[in-house]
Design a protein around this motif. Structure first.
Motif: not given
Length: 361
Positions: A151-153, A287-294
């Protein structure tokens, strides 16, 4: 000298001058032609050269139709809520519908495989990535069905603080006391997660490592996400849920669960009265949570650029930031370059942790 002889000499001189003039004109023409061939770019003949490249083709119009935004978890969780807020903003920004589609299962792998390997890499199938279905999935599985190189982050959108929640009437007064109990009775600890490579699994593993408890004796209860996980804890079907504050907040506000501690160096702005684990003597929880799009590898550059630029603009929009705040998520934009660097660094750390705790399957 006779007059006829003078006329002959004048005629010869005139002829010589005409010849000299013609020769000079010829030599100058040759010289100019040679210089032009050397110095004039080939574009004068209609062909581009390295000295003067041809102008690049303009990017195609995008988007021109509906986009599917795949969320690989059930509706109602943090990834889903951020994706819906993003889809709403970009739909208005671009004048094209962006439809959120939930494809839960496999700890986020089912939806990720669909977006990255089954759908066309044409920019019309986006993936809502998060820490669970990227760095943790790669670290937790010996043969992950989805890898970083698939994938492309494109852009990171938001982050969330990890919180430890138990049933509202649980006997432990704070996280330090709870940790002591777990260290003494690891076989009695049940905790929820979307799978062995889920966000909760790594949060639990790091915490148990910090307090010296036996991770292998605890028991994971598989769920479809926070909207399934937290109610199980509230109902007494599991002891612990480890999720973001936003994912736990509805049940917390309803009085069904309580949060014993949060991770990180500072208290969360959303729960200023809840101490960090570090305040209670439990150090090293990162540890932490993150979200984005790829997007799938092979997706056109102009698609990646359009999403990256539009998300950067979105993160500055007060209405969008308020939507994140309402679900207890902090905006945390990162462009594609920064995003990839962070992903690679996390993957190395989580792989080491998973190997140490024998989590890799």
């Amino acid at each position: 000298m006779s007059r006829s002889h003078v006329k002959q000499e004048e005629s010869k001189l005139k002829g010589y001058k005409q010849w000299a003039t013609l020769m000079m004109s010829f030599l100058m023409a040759v010289s100019v032609s040679a210089c032009g061939a050397k110095d004039t770019p080939a574009t004068t003949q209609g062909a581009p050269t390295s000295a003067q490249p041809a102008p690049s083709e303009p990017a195609p119009e995008y988007p021109t139709k509906q986009i599917e935004y795949i969320v690989p978890y059930s509706a109602g969780g943090g990834v889903d809520l951020v994706a819906r807020a993003t889809a709403d903003y970009l739909s208005k920004e671009w004048g094209q519908p962006i439809v959120v589609v939930n494809k839960a299962g496999g700890g986020g792998a089912v939806g990720a495989e669909y977006a990255l390997k089954q759908a066309k890499p044409d920019g019309y199938t986006a993936l809502a990535v998060n820490v669970s279905n990227t760095t943790m999935l790669t670290a937790g599985m010996l043969n992950s069905p989805v890898k970083n190189e698939d994938q492309i982050y494109t852009s990171r959108i938001g982050k969330g603080t990890l919180a430890f929640a138990v049933k509202a009437d649980a006997p432990w007064k704070d996280f330090a006391e709870f940790s002591q109990w777990v260290k003494a009775h690891p076989e009695q600890l049940t905790w929820t997660s979307v799978g062995p490579a889920g966000f909760s699994a790594f949060g639990v593993a790091e915490w148990l490592d910090a307090i010296g408890a036996d991770f292998s004796k605890t028991r994971m209860i598989v769920t479809k996400g926070a909207s399934d996980s937290v109610p199980k804890v509230a109902g007494g079907h599991a002891v612990l849920a480890v999720h973001t504050i936003g994912e736990i907040m509805p049940m917390l506000q309803a009085g069904k669960v309580k949060i014993l501690a949060v991770s990180g160096q500072e208290r969360s702005p959303f729960l200023p009265d809840v101490p960090t684990a570090e305040e209670l003597g439990i150090k090293g929880l990162t540890v932490f949570w993150w979200t984005g799009v790829s997007f799938a590898k092979g997706t056109p550059d102009y698609v990646i650029a359009k999403w990256q630029e539009s998300i950067a603009k979105m993160e500055q929009d007060p209405a969008f930031v308020k939507k994140l705040t309402d679900i207890q998520v902090e905006n945390d934009y990162a462009n594609s370059t920064e995003f990839n660097q962070d992903v690679n660094r996390e993957t190395a750390y989580y792989t080491e942790l998973a190997t140490k705790k024998n989590m890799r399957k």
